[in-house]
Scaffold this active site. Structure first.
Site, PDB file in Angstrom:
ATOM      1  N   ASN A  29     -10.228  -0.461  -0.670  1.00  0.00           N
ATOM      2  CA  ASN A  29      -8.780  -0.244  -0.782  1.00  0.00           C
ATOM      3  C   ASN A  29      -8.178  -1.159  -2.153  1.00  0.00           C
ATOM      4  OD1 ASN A  29      -5.915  -0.819  -0.209  1.00  0.00           O
ATOM      5  ND2 ASN A  29      -6.291  -1.429   1.991  1.00  0.00           N
ATOM      6  N   CYS A  57       0.856  -1.210  -0.101  1.00  0.00           N
ATOM      7  CA  CYS A  57       0.045  -0.004  -0.116  1.00  0.00           C
ATOM      8  C   CYS A  57       1.006   1.439  -0.133  1.00  0.00           C
ATOM      9  CB  CYS A  57      -0.984  -0.164   1.260  1.00  0.00           C
ATOM     10  SG  CYS A  57      -2.020  -1.393   1.056  1.00  0.00           S
ATOM     11  N   HIS A  94      -3.517   6.636   2.271  1.00  0.00           N
ATOM     12  CA  HIS A  94      -3.640   5.285   1.926  1.00  0.00           C
ATOM     13  C   HIS A  94      -5.297   5.226   2.274  1.00  0.00           C
ATOM     14  CE1 HIS A  94      -3.976   1.473   0.711  1.00  0.00           C
ATOM     15  NE2 HIS A  94      -3.858   0.845   2.146  1.00  0.00           N
TER      16      HIS A  94
HETATM   17  O1  UT7 Z   1      -4.142  -1.743   3.088  1.00  0.00           O
HETATM   18  C1  UT7 Z   1      -3.432  -2.662   3.847  1.00  0.00           C
HETATM   19  C2  UT7 Z   1      -3.529  -2.514   5.301  1.00  0.00           C
HETATM   20  N1  UT7 Z   1      -4.668  -2.814   5.738  1.00  0.00           N
HETATM   21  C3  UT7 Z   1      -5.139  -2.353   6.609  1.00  0.00           C
HETATM   22  O2  UT7 Z   1      -5.224  -1.194   7.073  1.00  0.00           O
HETATM   23  C4  UT7 Z   1      -6.597  -3.105   7.323  1.00  0.00           C
HETATM   24  C5  UT7 Z   1      -6.546  -2.758   8.976  1.00  0.00           C
HETATM   25  N2  UT7 Z   1      -7.638  -3.427   9.498  1.00  0.00           N
HETATM   26  C6  UT7 Z   1      -8.880  -3.069   9.425  1.00  0.00           C
HETATM   27  O3  UT7 Z   1      -8.997  -2.027   8.651  1.00  0.00           O
HETATM   28  C7  UT7 Z   1      -9.773  -3.849  10.086  1.00  0.00           C
HETATM   29  O4  UT7 Z   1      -9.175  -4.381  11.278  1.00  0.00           O
HETATM   30  C8  UT7 Z   1     -10.765  -4.742   9.510  1.00  0.00           C
HETATM   31  C9  UT7 Z   1     -11.639  -4.041   8.792  1.00  0.00           C
HETATM   32  C10 UT7 Z   1     -10.094  -5.700   8.715  1.00  0.00           C
HETATM   33  C11 UT7 Z   1     -11.690  -5.482  10.453  1.00  0.00           C
HETATM   34  O5  UT7 Z   1     -12.309  -4.789  11.498  1.00  0.00           O
HETATM   35  P1  UT7 Z   1     -12.413  -4.838  12.914  1.00  0.00           P
HETATM   36  O6  UT7 Z   1     -13.269  -3.929  13.658  1.00  0.00           O
HETATM   37  O7  UT7 Z   1     -10.790  -5.136  13.058  1.00  0.00           O
HETATM   38  O8  UT7 Z   1     -12.997  -6.413  13.129  1.00  0.00           O
HETATM   39  P2  UT7 Z   1     -12.337  -7.529  13.781  1.00  0.00           P
HETATM   40  O9  UT7 Z   1     -11.494  -8.416  13.135  1.00  0.00           O
HETATM   41  O10 UT7 Z   1     -12.083  -7.339  15.370  1.00  0.00           O
HETATM   42  O11 UT7 Z   1     -13.705  -8.514  13.803  1.00  0.00           O
HETATM   43  C12 UT7 Z   1     -14.685  -8.130  14.740  1.00  0.00           C
HETATM   44  C13 UT7 Z   1     -16.223  -9.026  14.413  1.00  0.00           C
HETATM   45  C14 UT7 Z   1     -15.793 -10.538  14.384  1.00  0.00           C
HETATM   46  O12 UT7 Z   1     -16.757 -11.389  14.873  1.00  0.00           O
HETATM   47  P3  UT7 Z   1     -16.794 -11.826  16.583  1.00  0.00           P
HETATM   48  O13 UT7 Z   1     -15.468 -12.449  16.722  1.00  0.00           O
HETATM   49  O14 UT7 Z   1     -16.671 -10.577  17.212  1.00  0.00           O
HETATM   50  O15 UT7 Z   1     -17.857 -12.534  16.627  1.00  0.00           O
HETATM   51  C15 UT7 Z   1     -15.433 -10.978  12.992  1.00  0.00           C
HETATM   52  O16 UT7 Z   1     -15.653 -12.180  12.664  1.00  0.00           O
HETATM   53  O17 UT7 Z   1     -16.520  -8.900  13.106  1.00  0.00           O
HETATM   54  C16 UT7 Z   1     -16.685  -9.943  12.254  1.00  0.00           C
HETATM   55  N3  UT7 Z   1     -16.314  -9.942  10.818  1.00  0.00           N
HETATM   56  C17 UT7 Z   1     -17.308  -9.350  10.109  1.00  0.00           C
HETATM   57  N4  UT7 Z   1     -18.773  -9.418  10.326  1.00  0.00           N
HETATM   58  C18 UT7 Z   1     -19.399  -8.847   9.218  1.00  0.00           C
HETATM   59  C19 UT7 Z   1     -15.152  -9.786  10.154  1.00  0.00           C
HETATM   60  N5  UT7 Z   1     -15.440  -9.380   9.047  1.00  0.00           N
HETATM   61  C20 UT7 Z   1     -16.952  -9.347   8.661  1.00  0.00           C
HETATM   62  C21 UT7 Z   1     -17.497  -8.827   7.773  1.00  0.00           C
HETATM   63  N6  UT7 Z   1     -19.144  -8.796   7.975  1.00  0.00           N
HETATM   64  N7  UT7 Z   1     -17.125  -8.735   6.649  1.00  0.00           N
END
Ligand code: UT7
Length: 338
Positions: free
Chosen positions: A293, A122, A263
């Site tokens: 992204n 990125c 980004h």
């Molecule tokens: O460009 C490269 C660099 N990349 C980044 O900068 C990405 C950085 N990370 C992020 O943007 C975020 O961490 C994500 C968008 C990838 C994920 O968001 P989060 O708020 O950190 O969610 P999480 O991984 O902590 O997951 C929270 C919950 C989980 O469920 P439980 O375990 O709480 O029941 C996940 O399974 O959200 C669930 N979950 C979803 N639910 C609905 C994960 N993806 C989804 C989804 N729809 N698409």
């Protein structure tokens, strides 16, 4: 304003033109709701994406790169052979070799030039701008075409809700050339890599460590794997740190920035960084809702958005910032040239 002797002080380098391109096909949150267990509300609230553009089968990174490059060349009113080199930042090259730069050179019909691909995930566009600028700053080259382009849909597992909602396809290209006027152009940059973060965002298969086999395909090793929370925390911390350092050593405050072009990985990362930097809200450029992204494509696409919104004018003070797989960290200051 106090601008110190910069690493690019030999000859000031400016961005003289910009071209962007996204493929026409849309992948909306409603489409994704039908593909995986997700919801428009979750995606909007946790990431800030409404829709992203996705290529049709057979369309590759070089195709998007060429469309963006053609627009930049047309805006500048020059032909493809009027640049001396092409640098393509990408993690989704058409193939491992030849380089996407060679494919772009051929498709553009540029003659007698050279180029290469740059792997910075990125941060690839920001890194490629600084790399290309060195050739112009030293006088080795008159013009360098820098492209950030990715077809992320080619390495995304569309059954994995944690990654498939985030990424899109897109490209942007800029032309670098000497600034006649010292009041515009690239000012300073701070880049850093932190390889201990490689395990948090990567695609394990297809390289020399895990060459492609039936097993690597069965184990989904040719897709993006991400520990989102680890990447999120690192992104907010390091993007802020690099930007603050850059502002400080140039005698600037966040409120001096006219356009913050980060980004576009997550709206929450952008907002957290903007708040910590003390930026004026109207200076923060956001288009993640429309494109998702696009990895190396996000920053030039956001430059396009800033122009659409009338936020980039001659002399505007611009801060670009990125964190990506690697980890790679990028921050760069410039004054817009047109
Ligand atoms: O460009 C490269 C660099 N990349 C980044 O900068 C990405 C950085 N990370 C992020 O943007 C975020 O961490 C994500 C968008 C990838 C994920 O968001 P989060 O708020 O950190 O969610 P999480 O991984 O902590 O997951 C929270 C919950 C989980 O469920 P439980 O375990 O709480 O029941 C996940 O399974 O959200 C669930 N979950 C979803 N639910 C609905 C994960 N993806 C989804 C989804 N729809 N698409």
């Amino acid at each position: 304003m106090n601008e110190p002797a910069s690493p690019l002080a030999k000859r000031r380098v400016k961005i003289s033109a910009l071209g962007t391109y996204v493929p026409p096909r849309l992948l909306t949150n409603a489409d994704l709701e039908r593909m995986v267990d997700t919801s428009n509300e979750w995606i909007m609230e946790r990431v800030g994406i409404r829709e992203r553009h996705i290529v049709d089968k057979g369309v590759s990174t070089s195709d998007l790169a060429v469309e963006a490059a053609k627009k930049a060349l047309a805006q500048r009113g020059i032909g493809p052979s009027d640049v001396d080199a092409i640098i393509v930042g990408t993690v989704t090259p058409d193939m491992l070799f030849p380089s996407t730069a060679c494919l772009v050179q051929h498709k553009l019909g540029a003659q007698g030039i050279w180029g290469f691909d740059l792997s910075g995930a990125c941060s690839a566009f920001v890194y490629a701008v600084q790399t290309g600028a060195q050739f112009v700053a030293t006088g080795a080259h008159k013009r360098v075409l820098v492209i950030g382009a990715d077809v992320m849909s080619s390495i995304i597992d569309y059954t994995d809700r944690a990654t498939c909602v985030i990424f899109g396809d897109g490209a942007g290209a800029v032309i670098l050339e000497p600034a006649q006027d010292d009041s515009v152009g690239l000012i300073d940059f701070i880049h850093e890599i932190e390889g201990s973060g490689g395990c948090f965002l990567y695609m394990p298969g297809g390289g020399s460590l895990h060459p492609s086999t039936h097993e690597t395909v069965d184990r989904k090793m040719h897709y993006v794997h991400q520990d989102g929370q680890q990447v999120f925390k690192f992104a907010v911390r390091k993007q802020t740190e690099a930007c603050l350092k850059l502002l400080e050593r140039n005698g600037l405050k966040g409120s001096d920035i006219d356009a913050f072009i980060p980004h576009q990985a997550n709206l929450r990362i952008i907002n957290a960084t903007a708040e910590r930097l003390g930026l004026r809200p109207e200076s923060v450029i956001v288009n993640i809702d429309r494109y998702g992204n696009t990895t190396a494509g996000t920053i030039p696409l956001a430059m396009g958005t800033a122009i659409e919104q009338g936020k980039l004018k001659k002399g505007s003070l611009v801060l670009m910032a990125s964190v990506g797989a690697g980890f790679t960290v990028g921050a760069a200051l410039l004054r817009w040239a047109y």
